[in-house]
Scaffold this motif. Sequence first.
Motif, mmCIF file in Angstrom:
data_model
loop_
_atom_site.group_PDB
_atom_site.id
_atom_site.type_symbol
_atom_site.label_atom_id
_atom_site.label_comp_id
_atom_site.label_asym_id
_atom_site.label_seq_id
_atom_site.Cartn_x
_atom_site.Cartn_y
_atom_site.Cartn_z
ATOM 1 N N LYS A 250 82.474 60.847 23.076
ATOM 2 C CA LYS A 250 83.448 60.884 24.168
ATOM 3 C C LYS A 250 84.483 61.978 23.912
ATOM 4 O O LYS A 250 84.859 62.703 24.833
ATOM 5 C CB LYS A 250 84.130 59.517 24.316
ATOM 6 N N ALA A 251 84.937 62.119 22.662
ATOM 7 C CA ALA A 251 85.911 63.156 22.325
ATOM 8 C C ALA A 251 85.334 64.546 22.592
ATOM 9 O O ALA A 251 86.017 65.413 23.144
ATOM 10 C CB ALA A 251 86.341 63.017 20.864
ATOM 11 N N ILE A 252 84.088 64.763 22.209
ATOM 12 C CA ILE A 252 83.433 66.046 22.461
ATOM 13 C C ILE A 252 83.364 66.305 23.959
ATOM 14 O O ILE A 252 83.655 67.410 24.429
ATOM 15 C CB ILE A 252 82.029 66.090 21.829
ATOM 16 N N ASP A 253 83.016 65.290 24.718
ATOM 17 C CA ASP A 253 82.927 65.419 26.173
ATOM 18 C C ASP A 253 84.280 65.812 26.769
ATOM 19 O O ASP A 253 84.364 66.731 27.585
ATOM 20 C CB ASP A 253 82.427 64.109 26.777
ATOM 21 N N LEU B 9 88.438 68.910 17.520
ATOM 22 C CA LEU B 9 87.820 67.588 17.556
ATOM 23 C C LEU B 9 88.500 66.643 16.570
ATOM 24 O O LEU B 9 88.812 65.497 16.912
ATOM 25 C CB LEU B 9 86.326 67.700 17.246
ATOM 26 N N ILE B 10 88.753 67.114 15.361
ATOM 27 C CA ILE B 10 89.405 66.277 14.350
ATOM 28 C C ILE B 10 90.814 65.900 14.802
ATOM 29 O O ILE B 10 91.223 64.742 14.711
ATOM 30 C CB ILE B 10 89.409 66.988 12.989
ATOM 31 N N VAL B 11 91.555 66.871 15.312
ATOM 32 C CA VAL B 11 92.916 66.600 15.794
ATOM 33 C C VAL B 11 92.871 65.576 16.929
ATOM 34 O O VAL B 11 93.658 64.622 16.960
ATOM 35 C CB VAL B 11 93.607 67.910 16.246
ATOM 36 N N GLN C 223 86.175 57.055 14.198
ATOM 37 C CA GLN C 223 85.049 57.393 13.339
ATOM 38 C C GLN C 223 85.327 58.633 12.517
ATOM 39 O O GLN C 223 85.210 58.625 11.302
ATOM 40 C CB GLN C 223 83.789 57.642 14.181
ATOM 41 N N LEU C 224 85.677 59.687 13.196
ATOM 42 C CA LEU C 224 85.850 60.974 12.524
ATOM 43 C C LEU C 224 87.202 61.077 11.835
ATOM 44 O O LEU C 224 87.316 61.689 10.785
ATOM 45 C CB LEU C 224 85.696 62.106 13.541
ATOM 46 N N ASP D 117 83.277 65.866 5.143
ATOM 47 C CA ASP D 117 82.371 65.061 5.962
ATOM 48 C C ASP D 117 82.633 65.298 7.446
ATOM 49 O O ASP D 117 81.698 65.384 8.250
ATOM 50 C CB ASP D 117 82.511 63.578 5.634
ATOM 51 N N ALA D 118 83.901 65.407 7.812
ATOM 52 C CA ALA D 118 84.253 65.690 9.207
ATOM 53 C C ALA D 118 83.711 67.052 9.619
ATOM 54 O O ALA D 118 83.179 67.213 10.724
ATOM 55 C CB ALA D 118 85.768 65.639 9.388
#
Length: 71
Positions: free
Chosen positions: A56-59, A42-44, A1-2, A9-10
């Motif tokens: 899920k990535a943030i978690d 997060l983007i990486v 998504q990101l 936007d990211a």
Amino acid sequence: QLAGTYQEDANFLGVWYSGWYNGLGKKSSINLPRVREGIHELIVYCKANQGTTIIKAIDVLLKAEKVRTAR
């Protein structure tokens, strides 16, 4: 998504999710350098794990941060 979005936007989504997560924790302040670093991480992460949702990535990243800061 990101991973597939434009950088601005990211960045916007990262700030929005940061506010959302902080709101869940009843936190009302923002640490801009930490948010910028977190959005970059997060983007990486999302680029390397394109099948993972943003939540899920943030978690994953928050749990990793807790482990780092607990040492």
